[in-house]
Design an enzyme around this catalytic site. Structure first.
Site, PDB file in Angstrom:
ATOM      1  N   ASP A 183     -40.814 -24.307   1.641  1.00 48.17           N
ATOM      2  CA  ASP A 183     -40.734 -24.474   3.096  1.00 48.17           C
ATOM      3  C   ASP A 183     -40.735 -23.122   3.805  1.00 48.17           C
ATOM      4  O   ASP A 183     -41.392 -22.944   4.839  1.00 48.17           O
ATOM      5  CB  ASP A 183     -39.474 -25.243   3.479  1.00 48.17           C
ATOM      6  CG  ASP A 183     -39.425 -26.649   2.911  1.00 48.17           C
ATOM      7  OD1 ASP A 183     -40.489 -27.217   2.625  1.00 48.17           O
ATOM      8  OD2 ASP A 183     -38.298 -27.167   2.742  1.00 48.17           O
ATOM      9  N   ASP A 205     -34.557 -29.767  -1.839  1.00 50.44           N
ATOM     10  CA  ASP A 205     -34.146 -28.820  -0.801  1.00 50.44           C
ATOM     11  C   ASP A 205     -32.738 -28.349  -1.118  1.00 50.44           C
ATOM     12  O   ASP A 205     -31.896 -29.142  -1.565  1.00 50.44           O
ATOM     13  CB  ASP A 205     -34.171 -29.479   0.586  1.00 50.44           C
ATOM     14  CG  ASP A 205     -35.586 -29.687   1.109  1.00 50.44           C
ATOM     15  OD1 ASP A 205     -36.504 -28.978   0.650  1.00 50.44           O
ATOM     16  OD2 ASP A 205     -35.765 -30.539   1.994  1.00 50.44           O
TER      17      ASP A 205
END
Length: 171
Positions: free
Chosen positions: A150, A132
């Site tokens: 995401d 991330d």
């Protein structure tokens, strides 16, 4: 009673929707994995920690060992395999839903969700965690750090949910 025969879906329509859905899977997967590769090996974000990009956006390195918003992080060393297995079962269900989709944009939304899920599975199996790095912040609020996969999942779910909420049922 009506004398009309219900419209039979053409194979060409289903094929077009499936191609569009699989194209969405490929685009999301390629964009996700390319961005993560650049973050890890081009920008070397693991060493740098965080880089300001815009006044409201940083690239911030986070290894997500859990699932969305850090949930279920206490699974331990089997977490990547457990989460990957569950994700791939979900991808199979998504592909079945894409096969049944009657609208082009729903097939694309489902493809985006599936592509994002596969992108995160690749990370879990390759690194033991999801990469991330997108960190949005503004007006004193800091969002969770996320990635391209995401984003595709969230956008796909919103599109699919909006269709479910606001579409008229087809006869």
């Amino acid at each position: 009673m009506s004398d009309t025969i219900p419209a039979v879906e053409s194979d060409a329509g289903r094929t077009a929707r499936l191609l569009a859905g699989f194209l969405a899977v490929a685009i999301v997967l390629i964009a996700d994995q390319a961005s993560k590769h650049w973050i890890l090996y081009g920008l070397d974000l693991p060493q740098r920690g965080s880089v300001a990009v815009l006044p409201f956006l940083n690239f911030t390195m986070v290894w997500n060992h859990a699932v969305t918003f850090g949930m279920f992080g206490g699974v331990g060393r089997h977490g990547p395999l457990v989460f990957s297995t569950i994700s791939m079962i979900a991808v199979l269900a998504l592909l079945a839903a894409m096969w049944r989709a009657r609208k082009l944009w729903i097939a694309i939304a489902i493809g985006a969700i599936a592509g994002g899920a596969v992108g995160n599975v690749i990370d879990r199996l390759r690194y033991g965690a999801v990469v991330d790095f997108l960190h949005a912040h503004a007006f004193g609020y800091s969002w969770y750090v996320f990635n391209v996969a995401d984003s595709a999942i969230v956008c796909g779910v919103i599109a699919w949910a909006a269709d479910s909420l606001f579409s008229r049922p087809t006869p």
